[in-house]
Write a protein that holds these residues in place. Structure first.
Motif, PDB file in Angstrom:
ATOM      1  N   VAL A 144       0.839  -1.197   0.000  1.00 24.90           N
ATOM      2  CA  VAL A 144       0.000   0.000   0.000  1.00 24.90           C
ATOM      3  C   VAL A 144       0.879   1.253   0.000  1.00 24.90           C
ATOM      4  O   VAL A 144       0.669   2.186  -0.788  1.00 24.90           O
ATOM      5  CB  VAL A 144      -0.959   0.011   1.207  1.00 24.90           C
ATOM      6  CG1 VAL A 144      -1.664   1.367   1.319  1.00 24.90           C
ATOM      7  CG2 VAL A 144      -1.982  -1.116   1.083  1.00 24.90           C
ATOM      8  N   ASP A 145       1.873   1.273   0.872  1.00 26.66           N
ATOM      9  CA  ASP A 145       2.766   2.437   0.954  1.00 26.66           C
ATOM     10  C   ASP A 145       3.489   2.674  -0.370  1.00 26.66           C
ATOM     11  O   ASP A 145       3.672   3.824  -0.798  1.00 26.66           O
ATOM     12  CB  ASP A 145       3.792   2.237   2.069  1.00 26.66           C
ATOM     13  CG  ASP A 145       3.174   2.327   3.456  1.00 26.66           C
ATOM     14  OD1 ASP A 145       2.043   2.857   3.576  1.00 26.66           O
ATOM     15  OD2 ASP A 145       3.822   1.862   4.418  1.00 26.66           O
ATOM     16  N   GLU A 146       3.905   1.582  -1.018  1.00 22.58           N
ATOM     17  CA  GLU A 146       4.658   1.712  -2.265  1.00 22.58           C
ATOM     18  C   GLU A 146       3.792   2.274  -3.383  1.00 22.58           C
ATOM     19  O   GLU A 146       4.259   3.095  -4.192  1.00 22.58           O
ATOM     20  CB  GLU A 146       5.237   0.346  -2.649  1.00 22.58           C
ATOM     21  CG  GLU A 146       6.387  -0.084  -1.741  1.00 22.58           C
ATOM     22  CD  GLU A 146       6.692  -1.570  -1.797  1.00 22.58           C
ATOM     23  OE1 GLU A 146       7.557  -2.023  -1.039  1.00 22.58           O
ATOM     24  OE2 GLU A 146       6.046  -2.287  -2.591  1.00 22.58           O
ATOM     25  N   VAL A 147       2.527   1.859  -3.448  1.00 27.75           N
ATOM     26  CA  VAL A 147       1.654   2.391  -4.498  1.00 27.75           C
ATOM     27  C   VAL A 147       1.258   3.838  -4.192  1.00 27.75           C
ATOM     28  O   VAL A 147       1.201   4.679  -5.088  1.00 27.75           O
ATOM     29  CB  VAL A 147       0.400   1.503  -4.664  1.00 27.75           C
ATOM     30  CG1 VAL A 147      -0.530   2.102  -5.726  1.00 27.75           C
ATOM     31  CG2 VAL A 147       0.791   0.078  -5.072  1.00 27.75           C
ATOM     32  N   LEU A 148       1.026   4.142  -2.923  1.00 30.35           N
ATOM     33  CA  LEU A 148       0.704   5.530  -2.556  1.00 30.35           C
ATOM     34  C   LEU A 148       1.863   6.469  -2.856  1.00 30.35           C
ATOM     35  O   LEU A 148       1.654   7.628  -3.249  1.00 30.35           O
ATOM     36  CB  LEU A 148       0.345   5.613  -1.074  1.00 30.35           C
ATOM     37  CG  LEU A 148      -1.025   5.097  -0.675  1.00 30.35           C
ATOM     38  CD1 LEU A 148      -1.137   5.036   0.848  1.00 30.35           C
ATOM     39  CD2 LEU A 148      -2.126   5.987  -1.249  1.00 30.35           C
ATOM     40  N   ALA A 149       3.087   5.986  -2.663  1.00 24.88           N
ATOM     41  CA  ALA A 149       4.296   6.777  -2.966  1.00 24.88           C
ATOM     42  C   ALA A 149       4.241   8.168  -2.358  1.00 24.88           C
ATOM     43  O   ALA A 149       4.548   9.175  -3.009  1.00 24.88           O
ATOM     44  CB  ALA A 149       4.495   6.858  -4.481  1.00 24.88           C
ATOM     45  N   GLY A 150       3.825   8.241  -1.095  1.00 31.15           N
ATOM     46  CA  GLY A 150       3.818   9.512  -0.393  1.00 31.15           C
ATOM     47  C   GLY A 150       2.534  10.299  -0.500  1.00 31.15           C
ATOM     48  O   GLY A 150       2.375  11.342   0.165  1.00 31.15           O
ATOM     49  N   GLU A 151       1.587   9.856  -1.320  1.00 34.35           N
ATOM     50  CA  GLU A 151       0.297  10.534  -1.433  1.00 34.35           C
ATOM     51  C   GLU A 151      -0.537  10.296  -0.171  1.00 34.35           C
ATOM     52  O   GLU A 151      -0.292   9.347   0.569  1.00 34.35           O
ATOM     53  CB  GLU A 151      -0.463  10.014  -2.664  1.00 34.35           C
ATOM     54  CG  GLU A 151       0.183  10.366  -3.989  1.00 34.35           C
ATOM     55  CD  GLU A 151       0.196  11.865  -4.221  1.00 34.35           C
ATOM     56  OE1 GLU A 151      -0.833  12.520  -3.954  1.00 34.35           O
ATOM     57  OE2 GLU A 151       1.249  12.380  -4.658  1.00 34.35           O
TER      58      GLU A 151
END
Length: 386
Positions: A144-151
């Motif tokens: 989840v964190d990787e796909v959000l990439a800071g969003e």
């Protein structure tokens, strides 16, 4: 190690026993989550994803069979389970994830069709929760964190399922464990190591020969990872003197005896370290502890409790426990708990000793799933790590 320095884990490279490794159900579910999120958030339908593994040096490239939007607004992705050369009831099964934003800012794990729900204590997941183990949950959080990439993170519902998982689960221990409705999502490394085959037994023989090759005073057998820290930190054994024997207790003892006879040597101490869920099966005369070849050990450990004079109600609780780890919890606060586990250690050691007459002493040490010493090792100030 930095993100850019990570390497793809090569499943084409055989394990030390020459067999093919595979992907755990945890890795497959994580790949499905990542593929579904990629379509949900980025509008991209991918054919493969990179799954971060617990080993930070590696990631696993996982093919994606299908990814599609559902009428509900969720996205569903499917991944085929690949077990390599390990005999596995879930090999070839379709693991899927249905992912949707929930607006809570948190990740919620849901058992979709074919994934079970925990109903009894004694497992790593509490009753009422989906049977998705801690490491796969963490891997999905990373995805989840990787796909959000800071969003900004709106929170997501991750519904994990398995096609025909209810049927597959009937061929596993899940019904006996109180896991209802389907399979469990498992894995501690993300990689399936092909351990439960005849070829793996041959590799164990090699490891035992290496362990005994320099005529040490002691070596240790461990069914899994539990007890390895004790072997190194408390017993002071070298890495090569600790042999992971999987479920093959009987043949491993035979290999040790054969090697010692060939060397015309004796071994001072053979340590056997691990969880009583495996090791206590020997009380029933079981020498291959794989779940397909043996029952669970609650009856035998309950019998020991009765012989030691535990209250009848407590003995009944032990006998009806769904796992031996649950037994650990049941007796934890009893005054005689340590003596109880020490007696089981003593009895198992006595059963093993005749199989290795070239060993002066067989010593068993038991630990809970989190590595806590249960019996004799509980008296060692440093005996704690798994």
């Amino acid at each position: 190690m930095s993100e850019s320095a990570r390497r793809p884990y090569d499943l084409a490279t055989p394990a030390p026993n020459g067999l093919r490794r595979g992907r755990t159900t945890g890795s497959c579910a994580t790949a499905a989550v990542k593929a579904a999120l990629t379509l949900l958030l980025r509008g991209e339908a991918v054919r493969e994803v990179e799954v971060s593994l617990p080993d930070p040096d590696y990631y696993l490239v996982v093919p994606v069979e299908k990814v599609e939007r559902l009428d509900s607004g969720a996205v569903r992705a499917e991944v085929l389970k690949y077990g390599g050369d390990d005999p596995d009831n879930t090999d070839g099964a379709t693991i899927f994830a249905e992912v949707s934003a929930n607006g809570t800012g948190a990740i919620r794990f849901i058992a979709a069709t074919g994934v079970g729900t925990v109903t009894q204590p004694g497992l790593r997941i509490p009753p009422g929760e989906p049977a998705i183990n801690p490491v796969p949950r963490q891997m999905m959080r990373w995805a989840v964190d990787e796909v959000l990439a800071g969003e900004p993170d709106p929170g997501f519902d991750l519904a994990i399922g398995c096609v025909d998982g209810d049927k597959i689960a009937k061929r596993t221990f899940n019904p006996m464990l109180g896991i209802v409705g389907g399979i469990s999502i498992l894995g501690t490394s993300g990689i399936v190591e092909p351990m439960s085959l005849a070829a793996w037994m041959a590799s164990i023989e090699v490891y035992i020969r290496v362990a005994l090759g320099h005529c040490p005073d002691a070596i240790a057998f461990t069914p899994g990872k539990i007890g390895r820290g004790y072997a190194a930190d408390t017993l002071g054994l070298e890495k090569k003197e600790v042999v992971q024997i999987a479920n093959f207790v009987g043949v491993s003892l035979d290999y040790a005896q054969q090697t010692l006879e060939e060397q015309q040597a004796r071994l001072g101490t053979l340590w056997v370290l691990g969880h009583p869920g495996k090791i206590a099966k020997l009380l029933d005369g079981v020498w291959d502890t794989h779940s397909s070849k043996s029952g669970m050990a609650m009856g035998s450990v309950a019998a020991v409790a009765a012989e030691l004079g535990f209250a009848a109600e407590l003995v009944e609780q032990i006998e009806k426990a769904n796992t031996v780890e649950n037994v650990v919890q049941i007796v934890r606060n009893e005054a005689g708990a340590r003596a109880y586990w020490m007696e089981i250690e003593r009895r198992v050691a006595a059963l093993m000793a005749p199989k290795v007459p070239s060993v002066d002493r067989v010593a068993v040490r038991l630990f809970s799933m989190d590595g806590t010493p249960l019996g004799e090792a509980a008296g060692d100030a440093s005996g704690e790590a798994a």
